[in-house]
Design an enzyme around this catalytic site. Structure first.
Site, short mmCIF file in Angstrom:
data_model
loop_
_atom_site.label_atom_id
_atom_site.label_comp_id
_atom_site.label_asym_id
_atom_site.label_seq_id
_atom_site.Cartn_x
_atom_site.Cartn_y
_atom_site.Cartn_z
CD GLU A 9 46.23 -63.17 -7.82
OE1 GLU A 9 45.42 -62.75 -8.68
OE2 GLU A 9 47.34 -63.60 -8.10
CG ASP A 10 41.91 -61.78 -11.06
OD1 ASP A 10 42.85 -62.47 -10.59
OD2 ASP A 10 41.80 -61.55 -12.27
CG ASP B 150 42.82 -71.05 -13.56
OD1 ASP B 150 42.02 -71.96 -13.29
OD2 ASP B 150 43.24 -70.86 -14.71
CG ASP C 234 41.07 -60.17 -19.36
OD1 ASP C 234 41.47 -60.76 -18.34
OD2 ASP C 234 41.68 -60.19 -20.45
NE ARG D 74 41.28 -56.27 -17.97
CZ ARG D 74 41.97 -57.34 -17.58
NH1 ARG D 74 41.62 -57.98 -16.50
NH2 ARG D 74 43.01 -57.76 -18.27
#
Ligand code: IMP
Ligand code: MG
Length: 181
Positions: free
Chosen positions: A100-101, A104, A160, A166
């Site tokens: 995962e980036d 949240d 992004d 990005r």
């Protein structure tokens, strides 16, 4: 630094050092596993991290991709992650490494876990580049998190705002005037 950024929070060097640490940790974690784990990149945000991470790992891996969208074009999550493009591979009976980036609210991760464990994954390991623990809503667990960040909206290295920024090699805080205009 890009003109739309207020400041840089993670430099290329900081990211690269931490990616190596994550790779070492994951190599240990998968030591002795039977079969080849499937590394899954959650697109598009994790793509830069994913490419750097899997190349730093020694564990033989297969790779696959899934596109999940939760934001539309705003900076607020809709809370309902949508699978835009599914995996090509079957995860049944396999060790899955989800990359995962950022975690949240945790909604995306929760949905991914339900989906892939539901399809019969043998194990489900989660590595994330970034973690925003103060924003968590869903009860999710991350096995390795590279960096904790605060509540600011950040972009770069895959992340992004409205599909922009990005390709920046570092991560920075977007100026408020960019998303409030
Ligand atoms: P969650 O489902 O709320 O955990 O959100 C996960 C997704 O929201 C991530 O994969 C990102 O695409 C996006 N996201 C959350 N915070 C940020 C941010 O600060 N910048 C850019 N994208 C973000
Ligand atoms: Mg995004």
């Amino acid at each position: 630094m890009h003109k739309d950024l207020q400041s840089i929070v993670l430099t290329e060097a900081q990211i690269s050092a931490k990616v190596k640490e994550a790779a070492l940790w994951l190599d240990k974690h998968f030591e002795g596993c039977d079969g080849v784990p499937l590394a899954v990149s959650v697109l598009k945000g994790s793509v830069m991290f994913f490419c750097d991470l899997v190349r730093a790992m020694q564990t033989p891996l297969q790779i696959d991709f899934m596109t999940v969208s939760s934001y539309g074009s705003s900076s607020e999550s809709s809370g309902v992650p949508k699978i835009v493009m599914d995996l090509a591979a079957s995860v049944k009976g396999r060790d899955v490494l989800l990359v995962e980036d950022i975690v949240d609210s945790g909604n995306t991760l929760l949905r991914m876990r339900e989906l892939l464990v539901g399809r019969g994954a043998k194990s489900f390991t989660v590595v994330t580049l970034l973690d925003k623990p103060s924003r968590r809503v869903a009860p999710v667990q991350v096995d390795f998190s590279c960096f904790e960040v605060g509540n600011e909206f950040i972009v770069g290295y895959g992340l992004d705002y409205a599909q922009q920024y990005r390709t920046l090699p570092y991560i920075g805080i977007l100026k408020r005037e960019i998303y409030e205009k």
